[in-house]
Write an enzyme that holds these catalytic residues in place. Structure first.
Site, PDB file in Angstrom:
ATOM      1  CB  ILE A   1      67.197  43.576  18.263  1.00 55.59           C
ATOM      2  CG1 ILE A   1      68.734  43.669  18.275  1.00 55.59           C
ATOM      3  CG2 ILE A   1      66.767  42.114  18.204  1.00 55.59           C
ATOM      4  CD1 ILE A   1      69.383  43.027  19.485  1.00 55.59           C
TER       5      ILE A   1
ATOM      6  NE  ARG B   1      56.897  54.650  27.239  1.00 56.29           N
ATOM      7  CZ  ARG B   1      57.446  55.238  28.304  1.00 56.29           C
ATOM      8  NH1 ARG B   1      58.485  54.690  28.907  1.00 56.29           N
ATOM      9  NH2 ARG B   1      56.967  56.374  28.759  1.00 56.29           N
TER      10      ARG B   1
ATOM     11  CG  ASP C   1      54.096  52.115  29.476  1.00 57.55           C
ATOM     12  OD1 ASP C   1      54.976  51.248  29.693  1.00 57.55           O
ATOM     13  OD2 ASP C   1      53.924  53.103  30.223  1.00 57.55           O
TER      14      ASP C   1
ATOM     15  CE1 TYR D   1      68.986  44.301  28.909  1.00 62.56           C
ATOM     16  CE2 TYR D   1      70.957  42.933  29.140  1.00 62.56           C
ATOM     17  CZ  TYR D   1      69.900  43.401  28.383  1.00 62.56           C
ATOM     18  OH  TYR D   1      69.753  42.969  27.084  1.00 62.56           O
TER      19      TYR D   1
END
Length: 253
Positions: free
Chosen positions: A17, A37, A56, A147
């Protein structure tokens, strides 16, 4: 290097995405920095107007330093899209602390670090747009406690930043995707952690979303077309949240 085009940073922008968001913003006229990363699809510069910078998001000091370097090299940050995120699928009773902490570090601490680093610079100029990526899972999602928790927190952070910064020229909004047809989603179906039939039965549009449709929503929020929106979360989910949890077969005619 300098750029005539406004700078847009997309965290986690090297694939999925995030990559589609970057492509859309580049088409809108931005020079997009895919901050990730790994280089993924965007190593170096390319005709799509996307460059890669290693980042990061879990390292607060590094985020601030990299954003400063981007501004020094390319120009002021006009748009930040906080897209970087990870998941861990496990029931709460079996979830390890390391799994919990890993998701919180990326999905919440990382979002805050990038929002603060970009926001401070935007506030100095009195102009800028931040779009955070949340999720319909903010409502709750069995087997994905960290999440769901972090995505709910992103909605709260978005509303708070929007309220604090609106009068100072910085807009902060969020996009909450529904079930999107990505490689990660298909991996979940193949692994048996997601049931495609069950999911489709709960989406009024009766289809999965496309990454380009999330990119369209981000493009809108990043533009002057949404100039009177601040602190809001835009759900792009095929109607899932307005008819949450009711299988299509059980809905009244």
């Amino acid at each position: 290097m300098s750029a005539q085009r406004p700078i847009a940073i997309v965290t986690g922008g090297a694939a999925g995405i995030g990559w589609e968001i970057g492509r859309r913003l580049a088409a809108d006229g931005h020079l997009v920095v895919a901050a990730d990363r790994v280089p993924g699809l965007t190593a170096g510069e390319n005709p799509a107007g996307i460059v890669w910078r290693e980042l990061d998001v879990t390292d607060h000091a590094v985020v601030d330093r990299v954003f400063g370097e981007i501004e020094a090299e390319l120009g002021p940050i006009a748009v930040l899209v906080n897209n970087a995120g990870i998941q861990r699928h496990r029931g709460i009773e079996d979830l390890t602390w390391d799994e919990w902490a890993a998701v919180v570090d990326v999905n919440l601490h990382g979002v805050f670090s990038a929002l603060q680093a970009a926001g401070r610079r935007m506030l100095e100029r009195g102009d800028g747009v931040i779009v955070n990526i949340s999720s319909i899972s903010a409502r709750g999602s069995a087997g994905r406690a960290p999440y769901a928790t972090t995505k709910a927190a992103v909605i709260g952070l978005t509303a708070t930043a929007g309220a604090e910064w609106a009068a100072r020229g910085v807009r902060v909004n969020a996009v909450a995707p529904g079930y999107i047809d990505t490689g990660v989603f298909r991996q979940g179906v193949d692994a048996g952690t997601l049931s495609l039939d069950t999911i489709l039965s709960r989406i009024p549009a009766q289809r999965l979303g496309q990454a380009s449709e999330i990119a369209d929503a981000v493009s809108f929020l990043a533009s002057d077309r949404s100039r009177y929106m601040n602190g809001q979360t835009l759900y792009v989910d095929g109607g899932f949240m307005v008819d949450y949890g009711v299988p299509l077969a059980k809905r009244p005619e």
